[in-house]
Design a protein around this motif. Sequence first.
Motif, PDB file in Angstrom:
ATOM      1  N   ARG A 122      48.987  45.923  45.233  1.00 26.52           N
ATOM      2  CA  ARG A 122      47.441  46.455  45.457  1.00 26.52           C
ATOM      3  C   ARG A 122      46.547  45.289  46.242  1.00 26.52           C
ATOM      4  NH1 ARG A 122      46.186  47.893  38.994  1.00 26.52           N
ATOM      5  NH2 ARG A 122      47.859  49.450  38.891  1.00 26.52           N
ATOM      6  N   ALA A 123      45.415  45.664  46.474  1.00 25.69           N
ATOM      7  CA  ALA A 123      44.526  44.810  47.278  1.00 25.69           C
ATOM      8  C   ALA A 123      43.614  44.228  46.121  1.00 25.69           C
ATOM      9  CB  ALA A 123      43.724  45.394  48.374  1.00 25.69           C
ATOM     10  N   ARG A 173      51.239  45.076  52.640  1.00 27.40           N
ATOM     11  CA  ARG A 173      51.196  44.464  51.460  1.00 27.40           C
ATOM     12  C   ARG A 173      52.688  43.932  51.238  1.00 27.40           C
ATOM     13  NH1 ARG A 173      47.195  48.874  48.136  1.00 27.40           N
ATOM     14  NH2 ARG A 173      45.586  48.318  49.544  1.00 27.40           N
ATOM     15  N   LYS A 174      53.305  43.574  52.317  1.00 28.14           N
ATOM     16  CA  LYS A 174      54.787  42.938  51.956  1.00 28.14           C
ATOM     17  C   LYS A 174      54.598  41.677  52.706  1.00 28.14           C
ATOM     18  CE  LYS A 174      56.655  46.863  50.437  1.00 28.14           C
ATOM     19  NZ  LYS A 174      57.468  47.813  51.518  1.00 28.14           N
ATOM     20  N   THR A 192      40.383  39.914  53.274  1.00 28.81           N
ATOM     21  CA  THR A 192      41.537  39.743  53.892  1.00 28.81           C
ATOM     22  C   THR A 192      41.495  38.691  55.200  1.00 28.81           C
ATOM     23  OG1 THR A 192      41.030  41.862  55.232  1.00 28.81           O
ATOM     24  CG2 THR A 192      42.445  41.864  53.118  1.00 28.81           C
ATOM     25  N   PHE A 209      47.991  35.636  48.156  1.00 32.45           N
ATOM     26  CA  PHE A 209      49.025  36.529  48.031  1.00 32.45           C
ATOM     27  C   PHE A 209      49.787  36.355  46.964  1.00 32.45           C
ATOM     28  CE2 PHE A 209      47.796  35.379  52.661  1.00 32.45           C
ATOM     29  CZ  PHE A 209      47.518  36.442  53.158  1.00 32.45           C
ATOM     30  N   THR A 239      49.303  42.308  55.675  1.00 28.42           N
ATOM     31  CA  THR A 239      48.438  42.760  54.561  1.00 28.42           C
ATOM     32  C   THR A 239      48.051  44.062  54.465  1.00 28.42           C
ATOM     33  OG1 THR A 239      46.408  42.611  56.210  1.00 28.42           O
ATOM     34  CG2 THR A 239      47.195  40.494  55.172  1.00 28.42           C
ATOM     35  N   SER A 280      50.634  41.346  46.501  1.00 31.67           N
ATOM     36  CA  SER A 280      49.298  41.681  46.502  1.00 31.67           C
ATOM     37  C   SER A 280      48.400  40.875  47.356  1.00 31.67           C
ATOM     38  CB  SER A 280      48.583  41.922  45.029  1.00 31.67           C
ATOM     39  OG  SER A 280      48.341  40.512  44.661  1.00 31.67           O
ATOM     40  N   VAL A 281      47.551  41.614  47.939  1.00 28.72           N
ATOM     41  CA  VAL A 281      46.679  40.772  48.885  1.00 28.72           C
ATOM     42  C   VAL A 281      45.009  40.871  48.632  1.00 28.72           C
ATOM     43  CG1 VAL A 281      48.196  41.655  50.810  1.00 28.72           C
ATOM     44  CG2 VAL A 281      46.229  43.100  50.394  1.00 28.72           C
TER      45      VAL A 281
END
Length: 203
Positions: free
Chosen positions: A159-160, A69-70, A93, A166, A66, A86-87
Amino acid sequence: MPWARPGYQAPSYAAPRFDEDRYGPRPRPQGQALMSGGPRPNVSPASPSRISFASSYAPGTVVIDTTGRKLYLVQSSRDALVYPISVGREGFTWTGTERISRVANWPDWHPPAEMRQRQPYLPVKMMGGVYNPLGAKALYLGNTLYRIHGTDDPRTIGRATSSGCFRMTNGHVVDLSRRVGVGTTVVVVNRLSASVARGGSGG
């Protein structure tokens, strides 16, 4: 659930999305019970990159970092496929292990009642389509309301911005869905050791 927390806001529908040039103006929610998600075109899979990934995760495991971001799909003890995602934004989270329980093509979106109470303009149900926030595919995680899914706005990738799901580009989620299925283990971690994705020792 995230939408029950103070300060939660549903995704914005005010900004134009990239598909409006191709498919026309996106519908705007006005509190209707049922809302169209637009057309459902064929989406070609987009191939991910393959990287060194030294770990003890079993081949076929999905690992989500997270912080980075992968999303990684482990291929062996030495390598993995990697997708940008994106998370969840700050406060949304989570970490843990789930299994993919369902895979849906152009999934419908059912905003929870708590979310609609805060954002009364949202529909009770939005049909799947290019303007649906869940995109072309959704991979449901266990009995939770979280998913790995596509998006109607690829500008959010990296981005978050989500409420705990996800997001991937539609091309990437179509590709991933061809490589995994119901029962696949999904491990969500806050941060992977730098030695893992760089091919050093670790797990």
